[in-house]
Motif scaffolding. Structure first.
Motif, PDB file in Angstrom:
ATOM      1  N   ASP A  61       0.791  -1.166  -0.069  1.00  0.00           N
ATOM      2  CA  ASP A  61      -0.063  -0.123   0.116  1.00  0.00           C
ATOM      3  C   ASP A  61       0.843   1.307  -0.106  1.00  0.00           C
ATOM      4  N   SER A  62       2.095   1.065   0.524  1.00  0.00           N
ATOM      5  CA  SER A  62       2.996   2.296   0.625  1.00  0.00           C
ATOM      6  C   SER A  62       3.367   2.862  -1.109  1.00  0.00           C
ATOM      7  N   LEU A  63       3.250   1.828  -1.917  1.00  0.00           N
ATOM      8  CA  LEU A  63       3.390   2.307  -3.430  1.00  0.00           C
ATOM      9  C   LEU A  63       2.542   3.441  -3.927  1.00  0.00           C
ATOM     10  N   ASP A  64       1.294   3.533  -3.142  1.00  0.00           N
ATOM     11  CA  ASP A  64       0.289   4.677  -3.682  1.00  0.00           C
ATOM     12  C   ASP A  64       0.731   6.259  -3.781  1.00  0.00           C
ATOM     13  N   ASN A  65       1.821   6.377  -2.544  1.00  0.00           N
ATOM     14  CA  ASN A  65       2.515   7.570  -2.514  1.00  0.00           C
ATOM     15  C   ASN A  65       3.701   7.706  -2.853  1.00  0.00           C
ATOM     16  N   VAL A  66       4.204   6.680  -3.476  1.00  0.00           N
ATOM     17  CA  VAL A  66       5.870   6.797  -3.909  1.00  0.00           C
ATOM     18  C   VAL A  66       5.881   7.721  -5.261  1.00  0.00           C
ATOM     19  N   LYS A  67       6.915   8.365  -4.991  1.00  0.00           N
ATOM     20  CA  LYS A  67       7.082   9.505  -6.046  1.00  0.00           C
ATOM     21  C   LYS A  67       8.863   9.243  -6.598  1.00  0.00           C
ATOM     22  N   LYS A  68       8.985   9.950  -7.694  1.00  0.00           N
ATOM     23  CA  LYS A  68      10.427   9.965  -8.265  1.00  0.00           C
ATOM     24  C   LYS A  68      11.614  10.300  -7.328  1.00  0.00           C
ATOM     25  N   GLY A  69      12.397   9.315  -7.376  1.00  0.00           N
ATOM     26  CA  GLY A  69      13.688   9.448  -6.201  1.00  0.00           C
ATOM     27  C   GLY A  69      13.347   8.859  -5.023  1.00  0.00           C
ATOM     28  N   ASP A  70      12.239   8.214  -4.670  1.00  0.00           N
ATOM     29  CA  ASP A  70      12.199   7.160  -3.696  1.00  0.00           C
ATOM     30  C   ASP A  70      12.760   5.965  -3.738  1.00  0.00           C
ATOM     31  N   GLN A  71      13.050   5.221  -2.810  1.00  0.00           N
ATOM     32  CA  GLN A  71      13.860   4.000  -2.970  1.00  0.00           C
ATOM     33  C   GLN A  71      12.576   2.826  -2.793  1.00  0.00           C
ATOM     34  N   ILE A  72      12.797   1.742  -3.567  1.00  0.00           N
ATOM     35  CA  ILE A  72      11.613   1.020  -3.549  1.00  0.00           C
ATOM     36  C   ILE A  72      12.315  -0.868  -3.404  1.00  0.00           C
ATOM     37  N   LEU A  73      11.630  -1.398  -2.838  1.00  0.00           N
ATOM     38  CA  LEU A  73      12.426  -2.755  -2.419  1.00  0.00           C
ATOM     39  C   LEU A  73      11.362  -3.579  -3.753  1.00  0.00           C
ATOM     40  N   SER A 111       7.500  -4.718 -13.730  1.00  0.00           N
ATOM     41  CA  SER A 111       5.937  -4.660 -13.429  1.00  0.00           C
ATOM     42  C   SER A 111       5.597  -4.451 -11.887  1.00  0.00           C
ATOM     43  N   SER A 112       4.496  -4.303 -11.452  1.00  0.00           N
ATOM     44  CA  SER A 112       4.075  -4.117 -10.181  1.00  0.00           C
ATOM     45  C   SER A 112       4.173  -5.281  -9.458  1.00  0.00           C
ATOM     46  N   ASP A 113       4.211  -6.458 -10.293  1.00  0.00           N
ATOM     47  CA  ASP A 113       4.047  -7.839  -9.500  1.00  0.00           C
ATOM     48  C   ASP A 113       5.433  -7.992  -8.789  1.00  0.00           C
ATOM     49  N   TYR A 114       6.551  -7.365  -9.400  1.00  0.00           N
ATOM     50  CA  TYR A 114       7.753  -7.519  -8.882  1.00  0.00           C
ATOM     51  C   TYR A 114       8.003  -6.418  -7.580  1.00  0.00           C
ATOM     52  N   VAL A 115       7.237  -5.472  -7.442  1.00  0.00           N
ATOM     53  CA  VAL A 115       7.482  -4.606  -6.715  1.00  0.00           C
ATOM     54  C   VAL A 115       6.995  -4.799  -5.068  1.00  0.00           C
ATOM     55  N   ILE A 116       7.679  -4.734  -4.147  1.00  0.00           N
ATOM     56  CA  ILE A 116       7.361  -5.070  -2.871  1.00  0.00           C
ATOM     57  C   ILE A 116       6.706  -3.801  -2.047  1.00  0.00           C
ATOM     58  N   GLY A 117       7.472  -2.707  -2.146  1.00  0.00           N
ATOM     59  CA  GLY A 117       6.763  -1.668  -1.496  1.00  0.00           C
ATOM     60  C   GLY A 117       7.997  -0.376  -1.357  1.00  0.00           C
ATOM     61  N   SER A 118       7.658   0.661  -0.725  1.00  0.00           N
ATOM     62  CA  SER A 118       8.476   1.747  -0.336  1.00  0.00           C
ATOM     63  C   SER A 118       9.441   1.485   0.620  1.00  0.00           C
ATOM     64  N   LEU A 119      10.713   1.675   0.535  1.00  0.00           N
ATOM     65  CA  LEU A 119      11.744   1.403   1.403  1.00  0.00           C
ATOM     66  C   LEU A 119      11.377   2.554   3.029  1.00  0.00           C
ATOM     67  N   SER A 120      10.873   3.826   2.517  1.00  0.00           N
ATOM     68  CA  SER A 120      10.600   4.774   3.500  1.00  0.00           C
ATOM     69  C   SER A 120       9.415   3.915   4.516  1.00  0.00           C
ATOM     70  N   SER A 121       8.505   3.241   4.131  1.00  0.00           N
ATOM     71  CA  SER A 121       7.746   2.709   4.825  1.00  0.00           C
ATOM     72  C   SER A 121       7.916   1.445   5.449  1.00  0.00           C
ATOM     73  N   ALA A 122       9.166   0.681   5.473  1.00  0.00           N
ATOM     74  CA  ALA A 122       9.526  -0.572   5.857  1.00  0.00           C
ATOM     75  C   ALA A 122       9.980  -0.277   7.293  1.00  0.00           C
ATOM     76  N   ASP A 123       9.564  -1.240   8.135  1.00  0.00           N
ATOM     77  CA  ASP A 123      10.083  -1.333   9.502  1.00  0.00           C
ATOM     78  C   ASP A 123      11.132  -2.695   9.386  1.00  0.00           C
ATOM     79  N   SER A 124      11.913  -2.795  10.515  1.00  0.00           N
ATOM     80  CA  SER A 124      12.773  -3.831  10.854  1.00  0.00           C
ATOM     81  C   SER A 124      12.690  -4.108  12.177  1.00  0.00           C
ATOM     82  N   TYR A 125      12.770  -5.566  12.400  1.00  0.00           N
ATOM     83  CA  TYR A 125      12.839  -6.268  13.901  1.00  0.00           C
ATOM     84  C   TYR A 125      13.753  -7.132  14.108  1.00  0.00           C
TER      85      TYR A 125
END
Length: 134
Positions: A61-73, A111-125
């Protein structure tokens, strides 16, 4: 007192067992656990500020607000398997309402099938990632 400690340990063990089982049963085609639009990725190496064995939680869902220059997984095919990579987004072309093509600065198009999400919204544990990696 021993009974209380034993009960707490058993409850923690059951919670971990249920979580690990759910993650194993929800693998997608790329070997990543997915629940709806949320992916649980165990880092197999140090990359993009994540340590090896970190659990990375990212939502598509974080891809809805992704813009040029953002990092994606995204998933990158490596023979029969796939690895998770990070790259900067150059452009997004909307093909249909549910499908988009992502252009990256390294000249790849995904393709959007290969994109996981935006790095800015990723959390790590770290602790959960170490438990799951075992």
């Amino acid at each position: 007192m021993r009974k209380i400690i034993f009960d707490v340990v058993v409850v923690i063990y059951i919670i971990i067992t249920v979580f690990v089982t759910a993650c194993l049963l929800s693998y997608n085609d790329y070997g990543v656990s997915t629940f709806g639009n949320t992916s649980f990725i165990i880092a197999d190496r140090n990359f993009a500020g994540f340590e090896k064995n970190d659990l990375i939680v990212v939502s598509k869902d974080s891809l809805d607000n992704v813009k040029k220059g953002d990092q994606i997984l995204y998933y990158k095919r490596n023979g029969d398997s796939a690895v998770v990579e990070v790259s900067k987004l150059k452009d997004v072309d909307k093909v249909t309402e549910n499908e988009s093509t992502y252009s990256l600065y390294d000249e790849n198009r995904l393709s959007s099938d290969y994109v996981i999400g935006s790095l800015s919204s990723a959390d790590s544990y770290s602790i959960l990632g170490n438990i799951l990696s075992v």
